[in-house]
Design an enzyme around this catalytic site. Structure first.
Site, mmCIF file in Angstrom:
data_model
loop_
_atom_site.group_PDB
_atom_site.id
_atom_site.type_symbol
_atom_site.label_atom_id
_atom_site.label_comp_id
_atom_site.label_asym_id
_atom_site.label_seq_id
_atom_site.Cartn_x
_atom_site.Cartn_y
_atom_site.Cartn_z
ATOM 1 N N ARG A 298 0.825 -1.223 0.000
ATOM 2 C CA ARG A 298 0.000 0.000 0.000
ATOM 3 C C ARG A 298 0.862 1.277 0.000
ATOM 4 O O ARG A 298 0.512 2.278 0.632
ATOM 5 C CB ARG A 298 -0.937 0.045 1.214
ATOM 6 C CG ARG A 298 -1.893 -1.101 1.302
ATOM 7 C CD ARG A 298 -2.943 -1.101 0.207
ATOM 8 N NE ARG A 298 -3.811 -2.251 0.347
ATOM 9 C CZ ARG A 298 -3.538 -3.447 -0.204
ATOM 10 N NH1 ARG A 298 -2.476 -3.627 -0.973
ATOM 11 N NH2 ARG A 298 -4.353 -4.452 -0.019
ATOM 12 N N SER B 25 -11.078 -0.317 3.656
ATOM 13 C CA SER B 25 -10.439 -0.775 4.893
ATOM 14 C C SER B 25 -9.759 0.395 5.588
ATOM 15 O O SER B 25 -8.984 1.124 4.972
ATOM 16 C CB SER B 25 -9.396 -1.852 4.590
ATOM 17 O OG SER B 25 -10.050 -3.001 4.128
ATOM 18 N N GLU C 241 -4.779 2.738 6.671
ATOM 19 C CA GLU C 241 -4.629 2.586 5.219
ATOM 20 C C GLU C 241 -5.263 3.816 4.549
ATOM 21 O O GLU C 241 -4.893 4.200 3.452
ATOM 22 C CB GLU C 241 -5.341 1.306 4.765
ATOM 23 C CG GLU C 241 -5.168 1.006 3.299
ATOM 24 C CD GLU C 241 -5.608 -0.410 2.924
ATOM 25 O OE1 GLU C 241 -5.305 -1.370 3.664
ATOM 26 O OE2 GLU C 241 -6.269 -0.560 1.893
HETATM 27 C C1 LIG Z 1 -15.774 -0.328 -0.943
HETATM 28 C C2 LIG Z 1 -14.293 -0.107 -1.034
HETATM 29 C C3 LIG Z 1 -13.445 -1.173 -1.226
HETATM 30 C C4 LIG Z 1 -12.065 -0.965 -1.333
HETATM 31 N N1 LIG Z 1 -11.251 -2.033 -1.526
HETATM 32 C C5 LIG Z 1 -9.924 -1.839 -1.620
HETATM 33 C C6 LIG Z 1 -9.055 -2.952 -1.827
HETATM 34 O O1 LIG Z 1 -9.469 -4.091 -1.941
HETATM 35 N N2 LIG Z 1 -7.717 -2.706 -1.908
HETATM 36 C C7 LIG Z 1 -7.190 -1.444 -1.800
HETATM 37 O O2 LIG Z 1 -5.974 -1.293 -1.900
HETATM 38 N N3 LIG Z 1 -8.001 -0.378 -1.612
HETATM 39 C C8 LIG Z 1 -9.337 -0.543 -1.533
HETATM 40 N N4 LIG Z 1 -10.164 0.525 -1.337
HETATM 41 C C9 LIG Z 1 -9.587 1.865 -1.178
HETATM 42 C C10 LIG Z 1 -9.569 2.701 -2.485
HETATM 43 O O3 LIG Z 1 -10.591 2.311 -3.332
HETATM 44 C C11 LIG Z 1 -8.287 2.562 -3.248
HETATM 45 O O4 LIG Z 1 -7.205 2.835 -2.417
HETATM 46 C C12 LIG Z 1 -8.267 3.479 -4.464
HETATM 47 O O5 LIG Z 1 -7.161 3.121 -5.239
HETATM 48 C C13 LIG Z 1 -8.208 4.968 -4.127
HETATM 49 O O6 LIG Z 1 -8.404 5.700 -5.335
HETATM 50 P P1 LIG Z 1 -9.092 7.136 -5.346
HETATM 51 O O7 LIG Z 1 -9.000 7.665 -6.714
HETATM 52 O O8 LIG Z 1 -10.451 7.088 -4.774
HETATM 53 O O9 LIG Z 1 -8.122 7.931 -4.389
HETATM 54 P P2 LIG Z 1 -8.513 9.098 -3.380
HETATM 55 O O10 LIG Z 1 -9.286 8.494 -2.248
HETATM 56 O O11 LIG Z 1 -9.134 10.223 -4.087
HETATM 57 O O12 LIG Z 1 -7.062 9.529 -2.881
HETATM 58 C C14 LIG Z 1 -6.287 8.636 -2.094
HETATM 59 C C15 LIG Z 1 -4.875 9.241 -1.924
HETATM 60 O O13 LIG Z 1 -4.197 9.186 -3.187
HETATM 61 C C16 LIG Z 1 -3.790 10.488 -3.596
HETATM 62 N N5 LIG Z 1 -3.973 10.558 -5.028
HETATM 63 C C17 LIG Z 1 -5.116 10.317 -5.747
HETATM 64 N N6 LIG Z 1 -4.896 10.473 -7.052
HETATM 65 C C18 LIG Z 1 -3.582 10.825 -7.191
HETATM 66 C C19 LIG Z 1 -2.747 11.140 -8.311
HETATM 67 N N7 LIG Z 1 -3.214 11.142 -9.558
HETATM 68 N N8 LIG Z 1 -1.454 11.458 -8.068
HETATM 69 C C20 LIG Z 1 -0.945 11.468 -6.815
HETATM 70 N N9 LIG Z 1 -1.692 11.196 -5.720
HETATM 71 C C21 LIG Z 1 -2.989 10.876 -5.897
HETATM 72 C C22 LIG Z 1 -4.693 11.450 -2.824
HETATM 73 O O14 LIG Z 1 -4.059 12.698 -2.662
HETATM 74 C C23 LIG Z 1 -4.878 10.705 -1.524
HETATM 75 O O15 LIG Z 1 -3.769 10.935 -0.674
HETATM 76 C C24 LIG Z 1 -11.550 0.346 -1.230
HETATM 77 C C25 LIG Z 1 -12.411 1.436 -1.044
HETATM 78 C C26 LIG Z 1 -13.782 1.203 -0.948
HETATM 79 C C27 LIG Z 1 -14.696 2.381 -0.764
#
Ligand SMILES: Cc1cc2nc3c(=O)[nH]c(=O)nc-3n(C[C@H](O)[C@H](O)[C@H](O)COP(=O)(O)OP(=O)(O)OC[C@H]3O[C@@H](n4cnc5c(N)ncnc54)[C@H](O)[C@@H]3O)c2cc1C
Length: 323
Positions: free
Chosen positions: A168, A221, A313
């Site tokens: 992660r 999570s 996380e």
């Molecule tokens: C129902 C559910 C299930 C999930 N299951 C998993 C799983 O199985 N495994 C897992 O790893 N995660 C899981 N997640 C967490 C999440 O979906 C992932 O971590 C996802 O990749 C986050 O993407 P996001 O675009 O929503 O990021 P955001 O929530 O918008 O941002 C997360 C972080 O990344 C940074 N960020 C976003 N985009 C960029 C970019 N382009 N450049 C630099 N930094 C950036 C942001 O500044 C922030 O610090 C889950 C979430 C939910 C709601």
């Protein structure tokens, strides 16, 4: 001129439906938008010292946004495109939803992301946090990552081996890439059978739909699972029964929270999910402090019961608002 907005409520851009306003808010659809917007923003604060912070928002599926909001600039990433290269490589804009990338793989008979069926979020969010599940990780298919330094606006390309991917984490989360926005990534897949890829992906989506508390807003999570080799000696034998190999031997935090009787624990409108206790759900009117309070409770109880320090996380906005 960019379309810089002021005092935009972030609640609607958060999967949690929690969060106050951003003082500055800009949607970027291209690298040019990004560079132009940042140049204008920095121009508003000629004295670099007092320049407000910049935060990149993907789909907000992993961020707890404070009710007081954020006094800096939120860059909402809408850089979205998918391009097939040489039959097995795919270039994805960082604002592309991971679901679209996974669907694109199915349509083009490309194998490698079956584990990500049902994974929410953008390509940029998944790359930064090396999102993973079911023994798969984003890094396994990444060939290179392109980013833009938020200060110098310089573009950089790193091969996967230079991105310091770990559990992660990546160089964009910790290290020299922290102040960069990922703008695209090139993935490398293997050719496979379309129906087999579709069904393997669908199996993961169905598993998530069954096991995750998707009826309520959540951000996945809350805590990282615990590497088995860091478990204190006195609990090693007992915890052997709970070990999962994902992506290396870990003890699921959900199991320890359940054993500690924390399933269903509530604070205001937030609840440690009954269905999957590593999720803290918003039952309708949760504040950011309600969620923080449950995070603190979980940390305290797990420390007391098992001498383990839980590590989040999820991310916080503002980043300084950690519990
Ligand atoms: C129902 C559910 C299930 C999930 N299951 C998993 C799983 O199985 N495994 C897992 O790893 N995660 C899981 N997640 C967490 C999440 O979906 C992932 O971590 C996802 O990749 C986050 O993407 P996001 O675009 O929503 O990021 P955001 O929530 O918008 O941002 C997360 C972080 O990344 C940074 N960020 C976003 N985009 C960029 C970019 N382009 N450049 C630099 N930094 C950036 C942001 O500044 C922030 O610090 C889950 C979430 C939910 C709601």
């Amino acid at each position: 001129m960019s379309k810089m907005q002021r005092n935009i409520p972030l609640k609607d851009f958060s999967n949690y439906k929690i969060g106050g306003p951003a003082s500055f808010f800009l949607e970027v659809k291209s690298v040019e938008d990004l560079k132009q917007g940042l140049s204008e923003f920095y121009g508003m604060f000629p004295n670099g010292e007092s320049r407000p912070e910049v935060f990149i928002l993907g789909s907000g599926t992993n961020v707890l946004i404070d009710d007081k909001g954020f006094s800096g600039l939120v860059l909402r990433n809408l850089i979205s495109h998918l391009k097939l290269i040489d039959g097995v490589n795919v270039e994805a804009g960082s604002g592309t939803s991971f679901k679209d990338l996974v669907d694109f793989c199915i349509e083009n008979s490309l194998s490698g992301l079956e584990w990500a069926g049902g994974l929410p979020g953008t390509v940029g969010g998944a790359t930064r946090g090396n999102a993973g599940a079911f023994k798969g990780e984003t890094k396994d298919s990444i060939k290179s990552v392109e980013s833009v330094d938020l200060k110098t606006l310089e573009k950089k390309t790193r091969a996967a081996g230079e991105c310091n991917f770990g559990y992660r984490t990546s160089i964009f989360k910790k290290g020299e890439g922290e102040r960069e926005m990922i703008v695209s990534a090139v993935f490398e897949f293997k050719r496979g059978d379309r129906e087999e890829i579709r069904s393997a992906t669908y199996e993961k989506t169905s598993y998530r739909n069954k096991k995750h508390p998707l009826d309520y807003p959540n951000i996945g999570s809350t805590f990282k699972n615990i590497p088995y080799d860091t478990i204190p000696d006195q609990f090693r034998e007992e915890f052997k029964a709970y070990i999962k190999d994902d992506p290396f031997p870990i003890v699921p935090v959900a199991k320890l929270l359940a054993l500690s009787g924390l399933k269903g624990r509530e604070a205001g409108g937030a609840q440690i999910s009954e269905k999957h206790p590593n999720f803290i759900v918003n039952k309708g009117s949760a504040s950011s402090n309600d969620v923080r309070s449950l995070i603190q409770t979980a940390k305290d109880v797990i420390k007391k019961n098992y001498l383990i320090d839980l590590e989040e996380e999820i991310y916080y906005l503002p980043p300084a608002m950690q519990v």
